[in-house]
Design an enzyme around this catalytic site. Sequence first.
Site, PDB file in Angstrom:
ATOM      1  CG  HIS A 243       4.668   3.463   7.780  1.00 34.10           C
ATOM      2  ND1 HIS A 243       3.166   3.795   8.089  1.00 34.10           N
ATOM      3  CD2 HIS A 243       5.179   5.030   7.229  1.00 34.10           C
ATOM      4  CE1 HIS A 243       2.900   4.676   7.546  1.00 34.10           C
ATOM      5  NE2 HIS A 243       4.070   5.946   7.223  1.00 34.10           N
TER       6      HIS A 243
HETATM    7  C1  BDR Z   1       5.105   3.953   2.598  1.00 35.86           C
HETATM    8  O1  BDR Z   1       4.693   4.334   2.100  1.00 35.86           O
HETATM    9  C2  BDR Z   1       6.327   4.618   2.201  1.00 35.86           C
HETATM   10  O2  BDR Z   1       6.551   6.115   2.274  1.00 35.86           O
HETATM   11  C3  BDR Z   1       6.909   4.232   3.497  1.00 35.86           C
HETATM   12  O3  BDR Z   1       8.336   3.675   3.613  1.00 35.86           O
HETATM   13  C4  BDR Z   1       6.037   3.153   3.968  1.00 35.86           C
HETATM   14  O4  BDR Z   1       6.356   2.304   2.828  1.00 35.86           O
HETATM   15  C5  BDR Z   1       3.904   4.300   3.963  1.00 35.86           C
HETATM   16  O5  BDR Z   1       2.775   4.321   3.403  1.00 35.86           O
END
Ligand code: BDR
Length: 313
Positions: A243
């Site tokens: 992400h």
């Molecule tokens: C986001 O949530 C976190 O767990 C990850 O680092 C990312 O920023 C994805 O939903």
Amino acid sequence: MAPRKIIIDTDPGQDDAVAILLALASPEDLTLLGITAVAGNVPLPLTAKNARIVCELAGRPDTRVFAGCDSPLERELITAEHVHGKTGLDGPPMDDPTMLLQEQHGVDFIIETLRTEESGTVTLCPIGPMTNIATAFQRAPDVVERVQEIVLMGGAYFEVGNITPSAEFNIYVDPEAAKIVFGSGVRITMMPLDVTHKALTTKPRVDAFRAMGTKVGDMVAAWTDFFERFDMEKYGSEGAPLHDPCTIAYLIKPELFQGRHINVEIETESELTLGMTVADWWRVTDRPANATFMKDIDAEGFYALLADRLARL
Ligand code: BDR
Ligand code: CA
């Protein structure tokens, strides 16, 4: 063009770690003024520690790391150890960092930086819950108009939620903070799950990290192996979404992404849809556009950029 000045606001997290590494590996494009840690994937003491572990891994213990807010504006903290492990950076064991945390509070650092740097030249990159950014905006409204852009990871629309059926984790943890940021009038570019779920860590992509034959390459491969398990089981996909590095990749190569400038509102009241990013993709309301909502990514180009830049560290 001079490198763009950024502050990464983060809750590392393996994918946050890769975002920090990508920024540190790209000095011709980005000057990392500092990293502000926030409570999110794991509590603040761990995210502040993990951020320093990552800087040391990159060979950059000179990077300034600040601890920010330890809980959301109005709610109890919700964490994501089920994805990232107990430390937030589970994978191979890591030594404790030796570099020190800065004494200044992360929110004060954000405010001071925005006040002292030339107006319109500092970009904020929140890749966790937006508590630090919202607190800075509330405490020092004069800094809001000085922000060049906010490039954030958060939200979802077509992909709906990952932490609830309707909400993405970063927004869900602190929806009031997200509402303040999306209502601030600052130029916003967002990387929702609609983009990041197309940036999967397939086996050949992870093998490319391992093939670098460096400590960073091995660590990134091991981290992705670790947090991959969760998403592969959940979605039946061939890898996990990476992400947070999408934000940094956008700052380096915006042409990798496509989206629309639309209205995005944050739900803060409904029990069922708390934290939802209500994105007017089809422009069915006349609410003013306040964010560029990314929907597509050139995933091959994104992983090629990552492999190229991380190999430098
Ligand atoms: C986001 O949530 C976190 O767990 C990850 O680092 C990312 O920023 C994805 O939903
Ligand atoms: Ca994150």
